[in-house]
Write an enzyme that holds these catalytic residues in place. Structure first.
Site, short mmCIF file in Angstrom:
data_model
loop_
_atom_site.label_atom_id
_atom_site.label_comp_id
_atom_site.label_asym_id
_atom_site.label_seq_id
_atom_site.Cartn_x
_atom_site.Cartn_y
_atom_site.Cartn_z
CG HIS A 82 -2.02 1.21 1.21
ND1 HIS A 82 -3.06 1.26 0.58
CD2 HIS A 82 -1.81 2.46 1.98
CE1 HIS A 82 -3.73 2.41 0.82
NE2 HIS A 82 -2.87 3.10 1.60
CG ASP A 161 -11.64 4.76 4.69
OD1 ASP A 161 -11.37 5.71 5.49
OD2 ASP A 161 -11.36 4.82 3.37
NE ARG A 168 -9.78 11.69 7.85
CZ ARG A 168 -8.80 10.53 7.34
NH1 ARG A 168 -9.32 9.60 7.10
NH2 ARG A 168 -7.58 10.84 7.19
CB SER A 183 -8.27 6.06 6.73
OG SER A 183 -8.53 6.09 5.22
CE LYS A 187 -8.61 2.92 2.90
NZ LYS A 187 -8.56 4.50 2.33
N1 URA Z 1 -5.05 7.25 2.30
C1 URA Z 1 -6.40 6.83 2.80
O1 URA Z 1 -6.59 5.83 2.34
N2 URA Z 1 -6.91 7.42 4.07
C2 URA Z 1 -6.21 8.49 4.41
O2 URA Z 1 -6.83 8.80 5.48
C3 URA Z 1 -5.12 9.09 3.85
C4 URA Z 1 -4.78 8.63 2.69
#
Ligand code: URA
Length: 434
Positions: A82, A161, A168, A183, A187
């Protein structure tokens, strides 16, 4: 329990209990907690932070708010990478076939880009006929047969999220480490992979502008993943300059293709990919980083990773003939040049500014509804540390929908600083946190 009291408690700097966090997350997903109440709580979290226990709980609650991918059929061999988001980041396209060739499985759900950062799904979708939405059975079958399959993350994955991030984004509460950790890690945990490598970008093109912030983010994410029983490491990489030379979807696919083919490639891009892939192989196979790096270099050098890439793209119905010489893929109707107005070294660039220029050309989205021009983007002919003469071409811009490039070329130059002396070179990999 009342959301009012939970907001009040966090505003006063106290730790929230599991039950209070659950009340908030499930209430917000179901709609009983309203946007204005969630915004107030998010802002209180931004200001007062969260303890490790709160972040862990929040991450799990978010992960469990939707489907959790079951990758148990791959045993301990499922891996995921990621990136916290950057400009010109095409590493997934390169790393996935490398690690698949080494016996690991990348069964990955990925996202689209927004703003100055690109998304893997958009890059893959630039390949004609490539299918980014597959039934679950087919997703697993391709992952089994090819070792790699990347699909678009639907609304069933971490709905908490999706809702919270959208809020946000419009309430100035994105840049909070506890909220970013929950967040991203929700995932990743819902994504199901046993081993995870996090590419934490730091610098002008990243969320985290300083090494200190990036390191804190990396440590917190590593700690959450470990507590959730995953193998994990985080690589802190330099995003003070775009990664590689291409920005824009089909251009980035072609840059990935040429690296995998063993053609001359950007050193930064190559080093980031080799490091991330070696970390993944090390975690997935339980061998040392040095052993993994040798394996990674072998499958890159003997082109077996490239053949794996072609197999992967074909299995998701992509047309691999576009990678042949003479193809129009990666080309565009309107092409222009950015010309240096002074002589000197390129001492720094504002990476997010260059990403925004590419977005204005059509390579990205300013808002979710925008339609991407896959051929749009830029090639950096000169990078930080290079000497340029006045009048020299430093970048090429291209697009098929936007025809007037003049203003964008000016903007490009506004994001570049020249100096008379050669700037000190900055490493591309800052640190690995294991
Ligand atoms: N990437 C994400 O998936 N979430 C965040 O809060 C910031 C960057």
């Amino acid at each position: 329990m009342r959301i009012y009291d939970i907001i009040d408690k966090k505003r006063n700097g106290f730790e929230l209990t599991d039950a209070e966090l659950e009340f908030f997350v499930s209430g917000y997903v179901e709609g009983t907690v309203k946007d204005y109440q969630a915004s107030a709580l998010l802002m209180a979290i931004c200001i007062n932070g969260m303890t490790d226990a709160e972040i862990m709980r929040m991450t799990l609650l978010m992960a469990e708010s939707g489907d959790m991918l079951d990758l148990s059929c791959f045993g301990d061999l499922s891996v995921d990478k990621h990136s916290t988001g950057g400009v010109g980041d095409k590493t997934t396209l390169i790393i996935s076939p490398i690690v698949a060739e080494l016996g690991l499985t990348v069964a990955k759900l990925s996202g689209r880009g927004l703003g100055h950062t690109g998304g893997t799904i958009d890059k893959l979708e630039s390949i004609p006929n490539f299918r980014i939405e597959l039934p679950f059975d087919e997703f697993i079958n391709i992952s089994k047969n090819c070792g790699v399959c990347v699909c678009s993350a639907g609304k069933e994955l971490v709905p908490a999220d999706k809702k919270l991030y959208a809020l946000r984004d419009v309430t100035a509460t994105v840049s909070s480490i506890p909220l970013i950790v929950s967040s991203i890690m929700s995932k990743k945990l819902a994504g199901g992979a046993k081993s995870i490598v996090l590419d934490v970008k730091t610098g002008s093109g990243a969320f985290m502008k300083t090494n200190e912030e990036s390191e804190e983010l990396a440590r917190r994410m590593v700690s959450i993943a470990k507590r959730a029983g995953r193998n994990v490491s985080a690589v802190i990489t330099n995003m003070d300059r775009p990664l590689g030379r291409a920005i824009g979807n089909s251009l980035e696919v072609m840059e990935a293709v040429s690296l995998l083919r063993g053609e001359e490639s950007d050193n930064d891009l190559k080093e980031v990919c080799i490091t991330l892939a070696s970390e993944l192989v090390s975690l997935g196979k339980g061998i040392t980083y040095e052993e993994s790096r040798k394996l990674v270099l072998k499958v890159l050098n003997d082109k077996s990773a490239y053949n794996r890439f072609l197999k992967w793209i074909e299995m998701q119905s992509g047309d691999i003939s576009v990678f042949n010489e003479g193809s129009d893929f990666g080309k565009a109707d309107f092409v222009s040049e950015v010309i240096a107005k002074e002589s000197g070294y390129i001492s720094s660039v504002n990476a997010s500014g260059l990403g925004i220029c590419a977005m204005h050309l059509g390579a990205g989205r300013a808002s979710k509804e925008d339609i991407i021009d896959y051929s749009a983007g830029a090639i950096l002919l000169k990078k930080v540390g290079d000497y340029v003469e006045k009048g020299e071409v430093i970048a090429r811009l291209q697009s098929s929908t936007v025809s007037d490039h003049k203003k964008i070329a000016e903007q490009w130059l506004d994001n570049i600083t020249f100096s008379k002396t050669k700037p000190e070179s900055q490493p591309i990999i800052y640190k690995i946190i294991r």
